[in-house]
Design a protein around this motif. Structure first.
Motif, mmCIF file in Angstrom:
data_model
loop_
_atom_site.group_PDB
_atom_site.id
_atom_site.type_symbol
_atom_site.label_atom_id
_atom_site.label_comp_id
_atom_site.label_asym_id
_atom_site.label_seq_id
_atom_site.Cartn_x
_atom_site.Cartn_y
_atom_site.Cartn_z
ATOM 1 N N UNK A 167 64.295 -59.037 -1.753
ATOM 2 C CA UNK A 167 64.494 -58.419 -0.444
ATOM 3 C C UNK A 167 64.559 -56.900 -0.560
ATOM 4 N N UNK A 168 65.017 -56.388 -1.701
ATOM 5 C CA UNK A 168 65.069 -54.935 -1.876
ATOM 6 C C UNK A 168 63.662 -54.354 -1.822
ATOM 7 N N UNK A 169 62.723 -54.992 -2.510
ATOM 8 C CA UNK A 169 61.334 -54.526 -2.485
ATOM 9 C C UNK A 169 60.800 -54.499 -1.055
ATOM 10 N N UNK A 170 61.117 -55.541 -0.302
ATOM 11 C CA UNK A 170 60.590 -55.626 1.064
ATOM 12 C C UNK A 170 61.224 -54.568 1.973
ATOM 13 N N UNK A 171 62.508 -54.318 1.792
ATOM 14 C CA UNK A 171 63.169 -53.319 2.625
ATOM 15 C C UNK A 171 62.671 -51.916 2.296
ATOM 16 N N UNK A 172 62.433 -51.621 1.032
ATOM 17 C CA UNK A 172 61.886 -50.319 0.660
ATOM 18 C C UNK A 172 60.510 -50.132 1.290
ATOM 19 N N UNK A 211 66.225 -62.035 7.489
ATOM 20 C CA UNK A 211 67.515 -62.509 7.969
ATOM 21 C C UNK A 211 68.446 -61.308 8.136
ATOM 22 N N UNK A 212 68.939 -61.037 9.351
ATOM 23 C CA UNK A 212 69.722 -59.813 9.576
ATOM 24 C C UNK A 212 70.934 -59.680 8.666
ATOM 25 N N UNK A 213 71.665 -60.763 8.445
ATOM 26 C CA UNK A 213 72.849 -60.684 7.587
ATOM 27 C C UNK A 213 72.481 -60.240 6.177
ATOM 28 N N UNK A 214 71.348 -60.733 5.667
ATOM 29 C CA UNK A 214 70.916 -60.358 4.320
ATOM 30 C C UNK A 214 70.481 -58.900 4.279
ATOM 31 N N UNK A 215 69.838 -58.434 5.347
ATOM 32 C CA UNK A 215 69.420 -57.033 5.401
ATOM 33 C C UNK A 215 70.635 -56.114 5.377
ATOM 34 N N UNK A 216 71.622 -56.417 6.201
ATOM 35 C CA UNK A 216 72.823 -55.590 6.263
ATOM 36 C C UNK A 216 73.553 -55.619 4.923
ATOM 37 N N UNK A 217 73.706 -56.793 4.338
ATOM 38 C CA UNK A 217 74.404 -56.900 3.047
ATOM 39 C C UNK A 217 73.690 -56.099 1.975
ATOM 40 N N UNK A 218 72.352 -56.153 1.948
ATOM 41 C CA UNK A 218 71.584 -55.431 0.937
ATOM 42 C C UNK A 218 71.691 -53.924 1.138
ATOM 43 N N UNK A 219 71.572 -53.484 2.380
ATOM 44 C CA UNK A 219 71.635 -52.053 2.660
ATOM 45 C C UNK A 219 73.016 -51.486 2.348
ATOM 46 N N UNK A 270 78.857 -57.481 11.727
ATOM 47 C CA UNK A 270 79.953 -56.622 11.273
ATOM 48 C C UNK A 270 80.055 -56.638 9.747
ATOM 49 N N UNK A 271 80.377 -55.473 9.191
ATOM 50 C CA UNK A 271 80.507 -55.372 7.738
ATOM 51 C C UNK A 271 81.561 -54.321 7.430
ATOM 52 N N UNK A 272 82.301 -54.529 6.348
ATOM 53 C CA UNK A 272 83.374 -53.628 5.953
ATOM 54 C C UNK A 272 83.054 -52.978 4.617
ATOM 55 N N UNK A 273 83.309 -51.687 4.537
ATOM 56 C CA UNK A 273 83.133 -50.943 3.295
ATOM 57 C C UNK A 273 84.417 -50.170 3.033
ATOM 58 N N UNK A 274 85.128 -50.570 1.979
ATOM 59 C CA UNK A 274 86.374 -49.912 1.604
ATOM 60 C C UNK A 274 86.107 -48.940 0.468
ATOM 61 N N UNK A 275 86.537 -47.695 0.640
ATOM 62 C CA UNK A 275 86.380 -46.671 -0.383
ATOM 63 C C UNK A 275 87.748 -46.112 -0.729
ATOM 64 N N UNK A 282 90.062 -46.817 -6.172
ATOM 65 C CA UNK A 282 89.691 -48.015 -6.935
ATOM 66 C C UNK A 282 88.207 -48.335 -6.845
ATOM 67 N N UNK A 283 87.439 -47.449 -6.222
ATOM 68 C CA UNK A 283 86.012 -47.681 -6.120
ATOM 69 C C UNK A 283 85.648 -48.397 -4.832
ATOM 70 N N UNK A 284 84.341 -48.522 -4.546
ATOM 71 C CA UNK A 284 83.901 -49.117 -3.281
ATOM 72 C C UNK A 284 83.910 -50.650 -3.328
ATOM 73 N N UNK A 285 84.100 -51.229 -2.153
ATOM 74 C CA UNK A 285 83.987 -52.684 -2.028
ATOM 75 C C UNK A 285 83.381 -52.993 -0.666
ATOM 76 N N UNK A 286 82.249 -53.688 -0.661
ATOM 77 C CA UNK A 286 81.559 -54.043 0.578
ATOM 78 C C UNK A 286 81.663 -55.549 0.787
ATOM 79 N N UNK A 287 81.884 -55.952 2.039
ATOM 80 C CA UNK A 287 82.019 -57.375 2.332
ATOM 81 C C UNK A 287 81.776 -57.608 3.821
ATOM 82 N N UNK A 288 81.353 -58.793 4.164
ATOM 83 C CA UNK A 288 81.192 -59.154 5.563
ATOM 84 C C UNK A 288 82.566 -59.285 6.209
ATOM 85 N N UNK A 289 82.665 -58.912 7.467
ATOM 86 C CA UNK A 289 83.939 -59.059 8.166
ATOM 87 C C UNK A 289 84.137 -57.990 9.210
#
Length: 394
Positions: free
Chosen positions: A5-10, A26-34, A67-72, A75-82
């Motif tokens: 999916x990374x190749x396709x999004x690029x 799939x929108x959820x996969x696009x958002x998670x990858x980005x 919706x997606x959450x990105x905590x910075x 302790x470093x970044x953490x991305x997750x759905x929610x």
């Protein structure tokens, strides 16, 4: 770890019909990858000293939001759905705009497709530096800057990235200015890069500094690293490690057919002359026209312990001696006996060489420039002149 999916999004991000191409994903996969890519880039920008969670809401073509959450934070970044209520930083994005910002060519941000808001003040507040709400707001502001900067490609220079990740391409050596001179035009392109030699020797989680440097320098690129040791624990989005031997031409050919063609190949592997030459013959045919093949640490070409030769400097069995043969190949059409000479693949496809201290760049293309006119004499024209007219050195 390069998910398809990374190749396709690029590819979609650089296309004029990006929105139409993303309709098939799939929108959820696009958002998670980005946002996984955004999370990885946050380490390149200063951020808050305490954890801050940023809420992304990404509007999708079919309607609705992901919706997606990105905590910075420290302790470093953490991305997750929610989703969370009343976030300190709220980023609303159009799906196409998000993909273009993260994976597309660099350009000035136009403000289209993105909206950012901060938490409203909870009524009258006392504007003191140590007020808890003010402290949290300042940290959230830093988080917003860090995350939004990470939504676009990193624009700092290569030396800064080398220092950030600990690559010896600056400091141990002084290669990064030369790399920027010759590879800078690739920076916004969806390139495929292979580097031989990951570093860290037999320690599984050691090494990979240069691979991370290349990943962030080529923000739209796919980066592969080859090493004789298993380095798969270093895999991450857009960065894949492969175990194998650069002295095995059959393995290299198979590797190139699986992951190539390559725009850039960098040999920072064993530095043994025979290995350098074997890898070049195996991989150069898999470099795209207009691409570049780079050989590092040429000092070993003069060290007998590494298959080098410090006395016969034209020895073609050494890495520098071999590069000298490429110079002759570059001019094969001008040779006196060219009609009896069968040019090699390298003769026909090396179009330029650039050499620096311990570093060589070989350009790939079609070496078809015409030779000097056939009627022009190939012998010394001064030899036909009477003695008084000849030019001689004192």
């Amino acid at each position: 770890m390069t998910d398809p999916i990374v190749r396709r999004l690029i590819a979609a991000a650089g296309a004029p019909d990006a929105g139409a191409l993303l309709m098939a994903e799939e929108p959820d996969a696009v958002v998670a990858t980005a946002l996984a890519e955004v999370a990885g880039r946050t380490i390149l920008h200063p951020g808050p000293e305490m954890p801050v969670t940023v809420l992304f809401e990404v509007g999708v073509p079919a309607g609705g939001q992901v919706p997606y959450l990105l905590t910075v934070g420290p302790d470093g970044p953490r991305a997750r759905a929610g989703r969370i209520d009343d976030p300190w930083v709220h980023v609303r994005y159009d799906l196409t705009a998000l993909v273009r910002d993260v994976f597309g060519p660099t350009g000035p941000w136009t403000g289209s497709g993105r909206d950012v808001t901060m938490k409203d003040e909870p009524g009258p507040v006392e504007y003191k530096p140590d007020d808890p709400w003010m402290v949290q707001r300042d940290e959230a502001t830093r988080a917003a800057h860090q995350v939004l900067a990470a939504c676009g490609p990193y624009r700092g220079d290569l030396t800064a990235l080398a220092l950030r990740f600990g690559s010896d391409k600056w400091g141990g050596h002084w290669y990064t200015p030369h790399y920027e001179r010759h590879l800078g035009d690739f920076r916004d392109q969806p390139v495929t890069v292979l580097e031989i030699g990951i570093g860290g020797y037999h320690e599984p989680d050691a090494g990979g500094a240069s691979l991370r440097m290349w990943k962030h320098y080529f923000g739209r690129g796919l980066v592969y690293g080859l090493d004789v040791y298993d380095k798969s624990v270093l895999d991450e989005p857009r960065l894949t490690t492969v175990r194998g031997d650069q002295a095995d031409p059959d393995f290299l050919d198979d590797l190139a057919r699986r992951y190539g063609p390559f725009d850039i190949v960098i040999d920072d592997g064993s530095h043994v002359s025979s290995h350098v030459i074997t890898a070049f013959h195996a991989l150069f045919p898999h470099v795209r026209p207009g691409g570049m093949y780079v050989v590092e640490d040429l000092h070993t070409s003069y060290w007998p312990e590494w298959g080098g030769n410090g006395t016969d400097l034209a020895d073609p069995a050494t890495s520098v001696g071999f590069l000298k043969t490429l110079v002759d190949g570059l001019h094969h059409r001008d040779r006196i006996h060219e009609h009896t000479y069968h040019p090699s693949y390298a003769d026909r496809h090396v179009t330029g060489l650039h050499l620096y201290h311990n570093l060589a760049f070989v350009e790939k293309g079609r070496n078809t420039e015409q030779a000097n006119a056939v009627w022009r004499p190939r012998h010394d024209p001064m030899a036909d002149l009477p003695a008084p007219h000849r030019v001689t050195e004192e």
